[in-house]
Every structure is written in C-alpha cells, then in structure tokens.
Scaffold this motif. Sequence first.
Motif, PDB file in Angstrom:
ATOM      1  N   GLY A 168       3.561  -4.356  12.591  1.00  0.00           N
ATOM      2  CA  GLY A 168       2.691  -3.331  12.012  1.00  0.00           C
ATOM      3  C   GLY A 168       1.726  -2.810  13.052  1.00  0.00           C
ATOM      4  N   TRP A 171      -2.018   1.943  12.594  1.00  0.00           N
ATOM      5  CA  TRP A 171      -2.944   1.697  11.496  1.00  0.00           C
ATOM      6  C   TRP A 171      -3.730   2.949  11.138  1.00  0.00           C
ATOM      7  N   GLN A 220      -1.608   8.355   3.499  1.00  0.00           N
ATOM      8  CA  GLN A 220      -0.166   8.629   3.451  1.00  0.00           C
ATOM      9  C   GLN A 220       0.226   9.671   4.487  1.00  0.00           C
ATOM     10  N   ALA A 224       0.919   6.280   9.369  1.00  0.00           N
ATOM     11  CA  ALA A 224       0.703   4.930   9.895  1.00  0.00           C
ATOM     12  C   ALA A 224       1.515   3.919   9.095  1.00  0.00           C
ATOM     13  N   LYS A 225       1.991   2.892   9.792  1.00  0.00           N
ATOM     14  CA  LYS A 225       2.723   1.839   9.099  1.00  0.00           C
ATOM     15  C   LYS A 225       1.806   1.024   8.183  1.00  0.00           C
ATOM     16  N   ILE A 226       0.554   0.833   8.619  1.00  0.00           N
ATOM     17  CA  ILE A 226      -0.385  -0.036   7.918  1.00  0.00           C
ATOM     18  C   ILE A 226      -1.616   0.754   7.499  1.00  0.00           C
ATOM     19  N   ILE A 227      -2.007   0.605   6.240  1.00  0.00           N
ATOM     20  CA  ILE A 227      -3.278   1.154   5.757  1.00  0.00           C
ATOM     21  C   ILE A 227      -4.244  -0.016   5.622  1.00  0.00           C
ATOM     22  N   VAL A 248       2.752   4.083  -2.516  1.00  0.00           N
ATOM     23  CA  VAL A 248       2.576   3.939  -1.066  1.00  0.00           C
ATOM     24  C   VAL A 248       3.529   2.903  -0.486  1.00  0.00           C
ATOM     25  N   GLN A 253       4.977   2.340   3.586  1.00  0.00           N
ATOM     26  CA  GLN A 253       3.749   1.876   4.237  1.00  0.00           C
ATOM     27  C   GLN A 253       3.312   0.534   3.637  1.00  0.00           C
ATOM     28  N   GLN A 254       2.517  -0.209   4.388  1.00  0.00           N
ATOM     29  CA  GLN A 254       2.039  -1.501   3.921  1.00  0.00           C
ATOM     30  C   GLN A 254       0.521  -1.503   3.872  1.00  0.00           C
TER      31      GLN A 254
END
Length: 406
Positions: A168, A171, A220, A224-227, A248, A253-254
């Motif tokens: 991840g 961000w 969204q 980004a892969k990670i929030i 989401v 996304q994670q």
Amino acid sequence: MTFIKKTLASSIAIAATAAMAATAQAEISDGEVRIGYLADMSGTYRDLAGPGGLEALRMAVEDFGGNVNGAAIEVFSADDRNSADVGASTVREWIDTRNVDMVAGLVASSVTIAVTRVLEENNGFAIVSASAASSITNEHCTPNHIHWVYDTYPLANGTAKAIVDQGGDTWFMLTADYAFGHALEGDVTRVVEEAGGEVVGGVRHPFPTDDFSSYILQAQGSGAKIIGLANAGADTVNAISTAAQFGVVEAGQQLAGLLVFLNDVYAMGLDTTQGLLLTTGWYWNMDDEAREWSERYYERMGRMPTMVQAGIYSSTMHYLQAVEATNSDDPATVRAYMMEQPIDDFFARNGRLREDGRMVHDMYLAEVKSPADSTHEWDLYEILATIPAEEAYRPLSESQCKLVQN
C-alpha cells in the motif's frame, strides 16, 4: 541555664517546629489527595474514555484502599466538551478552589495542550491518557505532565509501515483539522515516505464532522491505494460508514484506520471492519492479567475496556504509589519517583517513564477478526506482532522537548 542559652534553645525549638510544619505542608497538601478527571463525557470521544475512564479511575482508588498514608483520596470530574477554553478554565477553577493535585483523563489534544500550559504556570500535575498528539511530550512537553497510553508516533510506525510493506504505497490522508490530526498526518507521512511510499493528496475536515461525503469523493478521485484516516472516535466511524456506502473497498481502495479503538470496531461490527490493521497499546484479551482486570471492569460497566480506560487505571495506581512512597503530592517529587520505577502491570510491558514525560511501553500490531473467527461479541482483535517499547516511540535523539538534554 543562662539567658543567652535559654534564648538559643528556644530559637532552635521554634525553628524546628516551623521546619516540621513546613515539611508537613509540603507533604500531602490539605490532608487529601485530590484527583480531577477531565474528559469528553458526552461527545464524539465519550466511549473511548468518558464515563468508563472515570470508573476505571475509581477502581484504582478502591483497589488502593481509598487513602494514601491516611490521607483520603477525593475524585471529581468534569466534561470538557472537547473545548480547549472549557478545559483550561475548568482546571484553573480546580486549582483556585479545589486545590487539585492531579488531573487525569484528557482526551482531545487541543484541550490537553491548553490544560498543561495552565498546570505549568501553576505548578500542577497531570497524567494524559487519551490524547494522541506526539507533540504533547515533544514541543509541548512540560515538567508538570506525563503521557501514558499511546501517541501518534507508534500508531504511524505500526500501522502505516505494515501497510506500505504489504504494497500500500500511495496514500490519501483524511485528517481531523486540529492538533491531534495534524500530528498523526505528519507522522504517517514521514513513515510512508521513509518506507518508499508517497502521500499523493489529502483533505482536512472540521472536528467533529457528520457528513463525510465530499471528503470520501475526493479520496476516491485521488486514485490512492490507501485512504488514511487521521481522525478518531465518531469521526472515524462516520468516515468508514460513508466509505462503505460509496463502495470504496469494493472499488479497490483500502482504508487505514490510524487511530481505531475497541469501541469503534464494536460499534461498526466485524462485517464492516474485518481485516483492518491497527496499532494498539493494549487489548483486553491479550493475556491472563489483562483478562482478569477486564472481567472486573466488565462487571461494573457491561462492556470491555478500551486501551485508554485500562491506561487510566494503570497510571492512577502508579501515581498513588509514588505519593505513598514519597508521602508527598508535590509534582516534582512525585514525577521524579515515578521516573525511577519500572512499569510492568496488566497494562504495560517493559514500561518506563522518560525525561520528556513519555511513558514508553510495548505496542501491538493487531488485525480485526472476521465474524467467522470471533467467538463472542468482544472477541475482536488478533494480535499479530509486538512492537518493542524502544522501537515504538520517538527516540529522545529526535526530541524537541525542553526537558531533554540532547
């Protein structure tokens, strides 16, 4: 006996009496140990500390016997309403009219920073258990407070590093717009970048916030892969719930809950939170000692304790032991004794109090269980790894605290 000898003897006796009186006054003032519990008792942080933290404090007082060397322990409380002004004015009133010896609880970091300034100006004392900003024992350190349970530095070291290591590496930060959120955002950014990742964007939201729709849409849109959720309490719950409504996670996304408490996971349920990685300072089901104390707490409150509530008990006991050993409630005397004693109880492993006021202890990387793996309603975490005390917290070599001799 000559007049001169009589006069000298009398003077020595008077001086000795005065010294004894001064010593008595310098010991346990007013013949009582007065603890004021200040926390959010009705708002967004109610469940992580609140009335449950007050009950944990009362448990400590009861277990200690209700007095220190014959001096009764008095406990009183107030709701700071997450307002720095309310918190500071409350503590001023406690100092002026109640001769408070120690302020416990302390949740919102902005409140804590304001309160500790008041205490430093008036030579008071506080044990901070619920605030998260690492600045509380860094640029905002004082000789009049210590920080017990956790802060943003180990939260970032634990959770953010683990996620980047798992791939991840991009961000988007969703941050509560006050001291705690800023500190957590800064610490996470540092860890992500040191691990080879990148923070590609972010937005700050008012504290507290009910509607996270626009913020989640921005996250969204970032790709980004990670929030990363640099918030806490009801804000975290609302952000995760909104993200679920917007699909989401299903879209790829994670979410990274950077300060997630047991009560948050319980409130949202395992269907929503399963698989979530988090860092915690303690977990009620981590070992026999933790379970034994937690079951006593459960009998009183009908719910398992958060790490903050357990930390309030632990820190109160350590404080009372220091007052008993020194027979004093003088802040400098008590703090010095507390620093000398190792801390190893049901809450802390490998704990010690540093000169900057930070109580360092082992932290834990945990994963939220799936519904299928949970055996009962409070069986929520699986402890994945221990983060040793000396690795978890900001090293003193990087400290900006005025109390640290670098």
